[in-house]
Design a protein around this motif. Sequence first.
Motif, PDB file in Angstrom:
ATOM      1  N   LEU A 277       0.843  -1.198   0.000  1.00 31.25           N
ATOM      2  CA  LEU A 277       0.000   0.000   0.000  1.00 31.25           C
ATOM      3  C   LEU A 277       0.882   1.254   0.000  1.00 31.25           C
ATOM      4  O   LEU A 277       0.589   2.223  -0.714  1.00 31.25           O
ATOM      5  CB  LEU A 277      -0.876  -0.023   1.267  1.00 31.25           C
ATOM      6  CG  LEU A 277      -2.139   0.816   1.225  1.00 31.25           C
ATOM      7  CD1 LEU A 277      -3.026   0.414   0.053  1.00 31.25           C
ATOM      8  CD2 LEU A 277      -2.888   0.695   2.544  1.00 31.25           C
ATOM      9  N   ILE A 278       1.955   1.221   0.732  1.00 30.37           N
ATOM     10  CA  ILE A 278       2.841   2.373   0.800  1.00 30.37           C
ATOM     11  C   ILE A 278       3.521   2.586  -0.543  1.00 30.37           C
ATOM     12  O   ILE A 278       3.593   3.700  -1.060  1.00 30.37           O
ATOM     13  CB  ILE A 278       3.905   2.174   1.908  1.00 30.37           C
ATOM     14  CG1 ILE A 278       3.221   2.087   3.263  1.00 30.37           C
ATOM     15  CG2 ILE A 278       4.927   3.311   1.902  1.00 30.37           C
ATOM     16  CD1 ILE A 278       4.127   1.742   4.410  1.00 30.37           C
ATOM     17  N   LEU A 279       3.941   1.467  -1.137  1.00 33.14           N
ATOM     18  CA  LEU A 279       4.597   1.548  -2.441  1.00 33.14           C
ATOM     19  C   LEU A 279       3.642   2.149  -3.481  1.00 33.14           C
ATOM     20  O   LEU A 279       4.004   3.042  -4.254  1.00 33.14           O
ATOM     21  CB  LEU A 279       5.042   0.147  -2.864  1.00 33.14           C
ATOM     22  CG  LEU A 279       5.939   0.058  -4.090  1.00 33.14           C
ATOM     23  CD1 LEU A 279       7.220   0.856  -3.870  1.00 33.14           C
ATOM     24  CD2 LEU A 279       6.299  -1.394  -4.392  1.00 33.14           C
ATOM     25  N   GLN A 280       2.414   1.671  -3.408  1.00 33.27           N
ATOM     26  CA  GLN A 280       1.389   2.156  -4.324  1.00 33.27           C
ATOM     27  C   GLN A 280       1.199   3.668  -4.174  1.00 33.27           C
ATOM     28  O   GLN A 280       1.158   4.420  -5.150  1.00 33.27           O
ATOM     29  CB  GLN A 280       0.090   1.424  -4.017  1.00 33.27           C
ATOM     30  CG  GLN A 280      -0.927   1.504  -5.128  1.00 33.27           C
ATOM     31  CD  GLN A 280      -2.224   0.832  -4.710  1.00 33.27           C
ATOM     32  OE1 GLN A 280      -2.236  -0.042  -3.863  1.00 33.27           O
ATOM     33  NE2 GLN A 280      -3.319   1.266  -5.334  1.00 33.27           N
ATOM     34  N   ARG A 281       1.125   4.129  -2.915  1.00 40.38           N
ATOM     35  CA  ARG A 281       0.959   5.555  -2.645  1.00 40.38           C
ATOM     36  C   ARG A 281       2.103   6.369  -3.214  1.00 40.38           C
ATOM     37  O   ARG A 281       1.917   7.481  -3.694  1.00 40.38           O
ATOM     38  CB  ARG A 281       0.843   5.812  -1.138  1.00 40.38           C
ATOM     39  CG  ARG A 281      -0.498   5.479  -0.556  1.00 40.38           C
ATOM     40  CD  ARG A 281      -1.568   6.495  -1.043  1.00 40.38           C
ATOM     41  NE  ARG A 281      -2.880   6.066  -0.672  1.00 40.38           N
ATOM     42  CZ  ARG A 281      -3.435   6.371   0.514  1.00 40.38           C
ATOM     43  NH1 ARG A 281      -2.779   7.102   1.376  1.00 40.38           N
ATOM     44  NH2 ARG A 281      -4.630   5.935   0.819  1.00 40.38           N
ATOM     45  N   CYS A 282       3.309   5.788  -3.118  1.00 41.29           N
ATOM     46  CA  CYS A 282       4.490   6.485  -3.615  1.00 41.29           C
ATOM     47  C   CYS A 282       4.354   6.734  -5.117  1.00 41.29           C
ATOM     48  O   CYS A 282       4.634   7.819  -5.611  1.00 41.29           O
ATOM     49  CB  CYS A 282       5.756   5.680  -3.349  1.00 41.29           C
ATOM     50  SG  CYS A 282       6.240   5.723  -1.634  1.00 41.29           S
ATOM     51  N   PHE A 283       3.958   5.667  -5.833  1.00 50.09           N
ATOM     52  CA  PHE A 283       3.787   5.808  -7.281  1.00 50.09           C
ATOM     53  C   PHE A 283       2.707   6.825  -7.588  1.00 50.09           C
ATOM     54  O   PHE A 283       2.863   7.692  -8.441  1.00 50.09           O
ATOM     55  CB  PHE A 283       3.439   4.457  -7.900  1.00 50.09           C
ATOM     56  CG  PHE A 283       4.620   3.530  -7.938  1.00 50.09           C
ATOM     57  CD1 PHE A 283       5.855   4.016  -8.377  1.00 50.09           C
ATOM     58  CD2 PHE A 283       4.506   2.206  -7.557  1.00 50.09           C
ATOM     59  CE1 PHE A 283       6.953   3.172  -8.416  1.00 50.09           C
ATOM     60  CE2 PHE A 283       5.610   1.364  -7.596  1.00 50.09           C
ATOM     61  CZ  PHE A 283       6.841   1.851  -8.031  1.00 50.09           C
ATOM     62  N   GLU A 284       1.596   6.727  -6.837  1.00 51.62           N
ATOM     63  CA  GLU A 284       0.471   7.633  -7.056  1.00 51.62           C
ATOM     64  C   GLU A 284       0.901   9.090  -6.920  1.00 51.62           C
ATOM     65  O   GLU A 284       0.481   9.948  -7.660  1.00 51.62           O
ATOM     66  CB  GLU A 284      -0.658   7.351  -6.062  1.00 51.62           C
ATOM     67  CG  GLU A 284      -1.451   6.103  -6.413  1.00 51.62           C
ATOM     68  CD  GLU A 284      -2.357   5.672  -5.259  1.00 51.62           C
ATOM     69  OE1 GLU A 284      -2.868   4.549  -5.301  1.00 51.62           O
ATOM     70  OE2 GLU A 284      -2.533   6.493  -4.309  1.00 51.62           O
ATOM     71  N   ASN A 285       1.799   9.348  -5.959  1.00 53.56           N
ATOM     72  CA  ASN A 285       2.206  10.721  -5.711  1.00 53.56           C
ATOM     73  C   ASN A 285       3.476  11.107  -6.452  1.00 53.56           C
ATOM     74  O   ASN A 285       4.016  12.179  -6.237  1.00 53.56           O
ATOM     75  CB  ASN A 285       2.424  10.939  -4.216  1.00 53.56           C
ATOM     76  CG  ASN A 285       1.094  10.898  -3.457  1.00 53.56           C
ATOM     77  OD1 ASN A 285       0.295  11.814  -3.552  1.00 53.56           O
ATOM     78  ND2 ASN A 285       0.865   9.799  -2.761  1.00 53.56           N
ATOM     79  N   GLY A 286       3.918  10.216  -7.292  1.00 47.92           N
ATOM     80  CA  GLY A 286       5.078  10.523  -8.127  1.00 47.92           C
ATOM     81  C   GLY A 286       6.356  10.787  -7.351  1.00 47.92           C
ATOM     82  O   GLY A 286       7.181  11.606  -7.732  1.00 47.92           O
ATOM     83  N   ILE A 287       6.495  10.081  -6.278  1.00 43.31           N
ATOM     84  CA  ILE A 287       7.722  10.265  -5.491  1.00 43.31           C
ATOM     85  C   ILE A 287       8.835   9.443  -6.142  1.00 43.31           C
ATOM     86  O   ILE A 287       8.684   8.235  -6.346  1.00 43.31           O
ATOM     87  CB  ILE A 287       7.503   9.821  -4.034  1.00 43.31           C
ATOM     88  CG1 ILE A 287       6.462  10.734  -3.378  1.00 43.31           C
ATOM     89  CG2 ILE A 287       8.814   9.831  -3.243  1.00 43.31           C
ATOM     90  CD1 ILE A 287       5.996  10.252  -2.028  1.00 43.31           C
ATOM     91  N   PRO A 288       9.963  10.091  -6.482  1.00 42.14           N
ATOM     92  CA  PRO A 288      11.047   9.358  -7.161  1.00 42.14           C
ATOM     93  C   PRO A 288      11.866   8.523  -6.169  1.00 42.14           C
ATOM     94  O   PRO A 288      12.847   9.000  -5.598  1.00 42.14           O
ATOM     95  CB  PRO A 288      11.893  10.483  -7.775  1.00 42.14           C
ATOM     96  CG  PRO A 288      11.619  11.670  -6.902  1.00 42.14           C
ATOM     97  CD  PRO A 288      10.299  11.511  -6.264  1.00 42.14           C
ATOM     98  N   LEU A 289      11.441   7.303  -5.992  1.00 40.98           N
ATOM     99  CA  LEU A 289      12.124   6.450  -5.014  1.00 40.98           C
ATOM    100  C   LEU A 289      13.475   5.987  -5.538  1.00 40.98           C
ATOM    101  O   LEU A 289      13.607   5.601  -6.692  1.00 40.98           O
ATOM    102  CB  LEU A 289      11.272   5.204  -4.730  1.00 40.98           C
ATOM    103  CG  LEU A 289      10.042   5.378  -3.856  1.00 40.98           C
ATOM    104  CD1 LEU A 289       9.338   4.033  -3.720  1.00 40.98           C
ATOM    105  CD2 LEU A 289      10.434   5.884  -2.477  1.00 40.98           C
TER     106      LEU A 289
END
Lengths: 317, 527
Positions: A277-289
């Motif tokens: 879920l956290i990973l998904q949120r990251c993608f959703e918010n365009g955070i460049p991991l």
Amino acid sequence: MQENVLELSKVCKKYGAFTAVDDMSFAIPKGAIYGFLGPNGAGKTTTIRMILDILKPDSGSIKILGETSALNVRKRIGYLPEEKGLYKKMKAWAIISYFAMLKGMEKKAARQRAYELLEQYGLKDFAEARVESLSKGMGQKVQVLSAVAHRPELVILDEPFSGLDPVNQEVLEQLINDMSAAGQTVIFSTHIMQHAERLCSRMLLIAKGRKIFDGTLDQARAIIPRRVILECQGDIAAVLHTDGIIGVTEKTPGDISDANGTRHWEIQIQEHASPQLILQRCFENGIPLTRFDYTQPSLHDVFVHLVGNDAREHSFR
Amino acid sequence: MKMIWLIALREYAENVKTKGFWIGILLFPMILIAVFVFQTVLAESAPTRHYILIDQSGRYAEAVELAIRQDHQRRILQEFVAYVVENRKDSNPEVTAANADAQIDQLISDVSADEVAALDQWLENGGLNFALTLATPNLREDAPPFVAPREQFIPAPLPEGIDPQDEPQRIIEQLRPWLTGARQLVVDGVNSNLFAVILIPARVDETIQRPGIAPMAVNQNSNGMQYWASNLTDVRLPNAIENTINSTLRNNEFARRGVDAQIVREVQRTRLPVSRLDPTAEQGQEAVSVADTIRQWAPVGFVYLMFVSLMQSVQYLLSNTIEEKSNRIIEVLLASVTPLELMMGKLLGIGISGITTILAWLATFLLFIMFYPSTQTEMLGQLFNVMLSSDLIPYFVFYYLAGYALYAGIFLAIGSLCNTLKEAQSLMMPMMMILMVPLVTMTFIAQDPNGPMARIMSWIPLFTPFTMMNRAAAEPPMLDIVGTTIVLVLSIALVLWLSGKIFRQGVLRTGQPPRVVEIVRMLRHRH
């Protein structure tokens, strides 16, 4: 119900004003590999000595192999003390067979067993060597063998891994596993968590003479929350409202410019929360991991979590 | 019990393997052999000394030379008597005393009774050749020929260019290079050192000292006799010279005062032998023989043996306990056996090694006596026989074991309290000093075995084994024997019990050695 080989209840031991062991209670089932973990000076050795009835507890009771004193069943117990030492002038095989004979083995059988063990654990060529000519690690292996040569039902090893190189540490792990497979119960103390992680079916964590944890490896890991580690350039504020997150700590090294502006976070999540879920949120918010890491807490982390402050305090005393 | 045996056997086996054990076993016979061999070798290898005698008075040279020859004859006589004792057919004195040829026995007993008289007799009879003829039929057939000792003092001629009638001071000045070893004499073509110069000035008689006249200071400028030698330790020559000159002088005095010197001589040789009798011996056996004297002194030998062996054992016990403690073997042991079993095993194992050492000593002693026959070893053999045949053995066995148990218990407790030998030393000190007491007092006690000191010491348990052993030959009162034994046995029980307590707690102790308060606490500890 499984039969317990060892039960301690409310055991206390004081040296003058210093409480070495305080209200210690636990039980060890037959056939277990049981780890005693704890920082230096936690009371591991004192507990072991009381189990062996070398020291008398001030209060509380100990039941070992169905008896109230280890002295009554000492032939069924094998013991390796914390500080290692052997008769320097004796030959390796002779020392193993001597201790086995003190535990009641017949002379011939003890001798045969000594050679057998030395061969099995890689010391065949040193059977006739005097202990003083052996290296420290080899000497220690000889001592471990001399503690278990009589096939005791209960083996108690105090810091068996200290002073051994990685190869011999593996040999010793093999020995412990072999004994467990043969139905022998093994208790060992250590402060190296990796051994405990690999070997123990159950473990006891002691600090300042008190029991802090007693249970299986999984139970121990459950004590501290699971963690997700994130690294990225920029902020992650947008993900922080995801369900299941207990807390967030930024662990960026002091100077951000060193890491090219990369920041580092550790997110604690609930036991059943999904890291997906956290990973998904990251993608959703365009955070460049640059890093996404989900790890089981190691026993080391649990250890530091539980006794970290105590251990540091202790070392400053 | 099986465990105690197992521990004892290991202790014994390990002890026997150490160098210290073998040094202990071999040292005693080696010292014994060394003493005898060296004595013989030294006696045989004493160098020949050359001396120069300058007699300006003309009155004493003959006497001095006679004295030196007599001294040589005395050595021949002594050696000869020793040779005869060693090589006669039957060395049992009782049997030979009955032999028809009593003359040689007479000679032997004369020598031991009065050497001067015997020497006169010897010289009168014609010395060695006569004695050899006399002795030969009585010697064993395989006896080696008698080798007379070399002459030790030989007169040397005055080096050329020195006038014997010169001023004493000038003569000495001229001879100084020879006296200091800077120049060497040539005697019979061989270079040799000048050992001494004896100078008798012409007016030497003026320096004679008589009772009632204040003695004059003697120095080299006076007219007194001078003995010059750089060797200050070999005093045989000056002594012989001084003795003969004085006896010549006295003979002259007798003549001057109208006394017959021959009569004086005879008077001097008159003697009344004293029979030494022992009232406690059986009737008809009262005469004190050498064996009886030995028997009186044998306990001292036993006390010494006990002391040496106990010292060795307790030291080993101590260092061995400390070894086990310092490398923590003790923990493994205690997880296998009880502290009592461990302690008893150790006591037993080390005790057996101590006994092994004593037996080895006795065996080498016996072998030595058998294979190294000489006058001295005959004496030792007699001593040995007396020791073994007397009733002292049971005493020795009992007091040895008792002393061992007592001291071993104490030292084991000390060992259990210390982690290093260094730490142990301070705790050991008082015990060592106590152990020295019986050694220091053993001769006094042998001389007065039932005196107050002996009796008091017998009642102090730490001294009982030594003191009672010391007194064993003197038949101490029954009260002392029974009473001290009871006290001793009770003390041993107490010591072993207490040291068992200390041992149990001490062996697992780490860190500094305990203070007295802590030891007391350990003793009071219950379980």
